[in-house]
Scaffold this active site. Structure first.
Site, PDB file in Angstrom:
ATOM      1  N   ASP A 193      57.115 -10.608  19.535  1.00 33.69           N
ATOM      2  CA  ASP A 193      57.452 -11.163  18.230  1.00 33.69           C
ATOM      3  C   ASP A 193      56.213 -11.188  17.341  1.00 33.69           C
ATOM      4  O   ASP A 193      55.347 -10.326  17.468  1.00 33.69           O
ATOM      5  CB  ASP A 193      58.058 -12.562  18.420  1.00 33.69           C
ATOM      6  CG  ASP A 193      59.188 -12.835  17.457  1.00 33.69           C
ATOM      7  OD1 ASP A 193      58.908 -13.005  16.260  1.00 33.69           O
ATOM      8  OD2 ASP A 193      60.356 -12.888  17.890  1.00 33.69           O
ATOM      9  N   HIS A 197      58.287 -16.379  12.636  1.00 39.71           N
ATOM     10  CA  HIS A 197      59.464 -15.984  13.411  1.00 39.71           C
ATOM     11  C   HIS A 197      59.269 -16.248  14.902  1.00 39.71           C
ATOM     12  O   HIS A 197      60.135 -16.814  15.573  1.00 39.71           O
ATOM     13  CB  HIS A 197      59.760 -14.506  13.173  1.00 39.71           C
ATOM     14  CG  HIS A 197      61.042 -14.019  13.771  1.00 39.71           C
ATOM     15  ND1 HIS A 197      61.129 -13.542  15.055  1.00 39.71           N
ATOM     16  CD2 HIS A 197      62.295 -13.929  13.257  1.00 39.71           C
ATOM     17  CE1 HIS A 197      62.375 -13.174  15.312  1.00 39.71           C
ATOM     18  NE2 HIS A 197      63.095 -13.399  14.228  1.00 39.71           N
ATOM     19  N   ASN A 254      71.646  -7.731  12.614  1.00 40.11           N
ATOM     20  CA  ASN A 254      72.216  -8.429  11.468  1.00 40.11           C
ATOM     21  C   ASN A 254      72.655  -7.424  10.419  1.00 40.11           C
ATOM     22  O   ASN A 254      71.931  -6.469  10.138  1.00 40.11           O
ATOM     23  CB  ASN A 254      71.189  -9.355  10.815  1.00 40.11           C
ATOM     24  CG  ASN A 254      70.861 -10.560  11.652  1.00 40.11           C
ATOM     25  OD1 ASN A 254      71.435 -10.770  12.709  1.00 40.11           O
ATOM     26  ND2 ASN A 254      69.919 -11.349  11.177  1.00 40.11           N
ATOM     27  N   SER A 289      68.727 -12.976  16.002  1.00 32.87           N
ATOM     28  CA  SER A 289      67.456 -13.332  16.638  1.00 32.87           C
ATOM     29  C   SER A 289      67.607 -14.624  17.419  1.00 32.87           C
ATOM     30  O   SER A 289      67.207 -14.730  18.577  1.00 32.87           O
ATOM     31  CB  SER A 289      66.359 -13.537  15.596  1.00 32.87           C
ATOM     32  OG  SER A 289      65.679 -12.365  15.292  1.00 32.87           O
TER      33      SER A 289
END
Length: 372
Positions: free
Chosen positions: A58, A95, A186, A251
């Site tokens: 990430d 994130h 997404n 996520s």
């Protein structure tokens, strides 16, 4: 959020973040609706994930967040030019810190702060940078590092183009008996739905998102690559700088499933990665049309059942993308029983950013929409 092999991009919409606010911390646990939905308190009576390490590929993780105390191992920053020596524990985007809280948040004080799905598991933070396109070599380097550290689960809350460098690393991780969990993707505001790898690879458990109504979220990409659905709307988690944020997307759902995989690995340490995936999918609550479907996959994640059900073992020779019982096609298989397809490499727009699909220009998008 999906950001295609790209960190921190324009897919993010809005975010509610409160930094250093005790009042927020005191109510944070109450806003984690998914803990009740998944009966996490009941699951934690069985195991909290001790002894399992989850690699988090990430944007890095904030090491100073109180809810992540004692959760982080020394990690890696894959950006070759970075000489800071942060070892993955400097989050340039936020994130990664949010994903870490969902997987293994410890909370703090008496019931305050974010509680993760596997709060006794360890996080191996592997940073691939912040906003901007990321070469696929960074992702492959991250996967290789996770293999070297003998992790039990790799969380990949990102998506991008089909890329052989990344796929080769994924295959190595499968051979190393690691549970591989990635976002289904997404859909953005204008209907773009590229950036579905590594979730579309046969070796990977692809996760879609559902909301408080237990219906698949409108932004969650549907298709034959979807294997499982988990909470992914209005998700409260840790924020960079010590605060909290509410967000949503595949996520978040991916991080929840990675936490669940850590719980299963802790409860059943003798199970292979294939059997862990099999247990998660075989015990899912069927939703939508009967049987596997392209929105919910094999169904809604059922953490307690995954830890307690009597699940028939895989047939001899089962692989890590293995199959639930009742003659369902393999996890990671198309509904016609064929492997997830290798996509055609074409340019695509995601969230207003150009994603060059394939080659060294491949980008990763963190698959998360932030919303109040």
């Amino acid at each position: 959020m999906i950001r295609g092999f790209m960190a921190g991009a324009a897919v993010a919409l809005t975010m509610v973040a409160v930094t250093g606010a005790p009042a927020m911390a005191d109510t944070t646990r109450d806003r984690q609706w998914y803990l009740g939905d998944l009966k996490v308190a009941e699951a934690h009576k069985i195991t909290k994930g001790a002894g399992v390490t989850v690699a988090l590929i990430d944007t890095g993780v904030d090491p100073d967040h109180p809810d992540l105390a004692d959760a982080l191992l020394p990690g890696l920053n894959t950006v070759e030019s970075d000489l800071s020596g942060t070892k993955g524990t400097e989050d340039v985007d936020g994130h990664g810190t949010a994903m870490a809280g969902i997987v293994a948040g410890r909370g703090h004080g008496s019931g305050a702060g974010v509680l993760g799905i596997a709060p006794a598991a360890k996080i191996l933070p592997i940073a691939t940078g912040g906003s901007g396109f990321k070469p696929s070599s960074y992702i492959a380097k991250a996967v290789d590092f996770a293999i070297q550290r003998h992790v039990g689960v790799i969380n990949m809350s990102f998506g991008g183009a089909d890329d052989e460098t990344v796929h080769a690393a994924i295959r190595k991780a499968q051979a190393a008996d690691i549970v591989l969990v990635a976002a289904a993707g997404n859909d953005d505001a204008i209907g773009n739905s590229a950036g579905q790898y590594p979730g579309r690879y046969l070796e990977v458990l692809a996760v879609g998102a559902y909301g408080k109504d237990r219906k698949i979220a409108s932004i969650s990409i549907v298709g034959p690559h979807v294997d499982l659905a988990a909470p992914g709307g209005q998700i409260m988690s840790t924020a960079k700088g010590g605060g909290y944020e509410v967000s949503g997307g595949t996520s978040d759902a991916t991080a929840i499933v990675s936490g669940a995989a850590a719980l299963v690995r802790a409860k059943f340490p003798g199970l292979s990665a294939a059997e862990v995936v099999h247990r998660l999918t075989a015990t899912a609550d069927d939703a939508g049309p009967a049987g596997r479907d392209d929105a919910y996959g094999y169904g809604l994640l059922n953490v307690v059942k995954a830890l307690t059900a009597d699940v028939a073992p895989l047939p001899s020779g089962g692989v890590a993308s293995a199959v639930p019982t009742q003659a369902a096609p393999p996890v990671g298989a198309e509904s016609d029983g064929l492997p997830k397809p290798v996509g055609v490499l074409v340019p695509a727009l995601i969230g207003g950013g150009l994603v060059l699909l394939g080659g060294v220009a491949a980008a990763v998008f963190w698959v998360r929409r932030r919303s109040g």
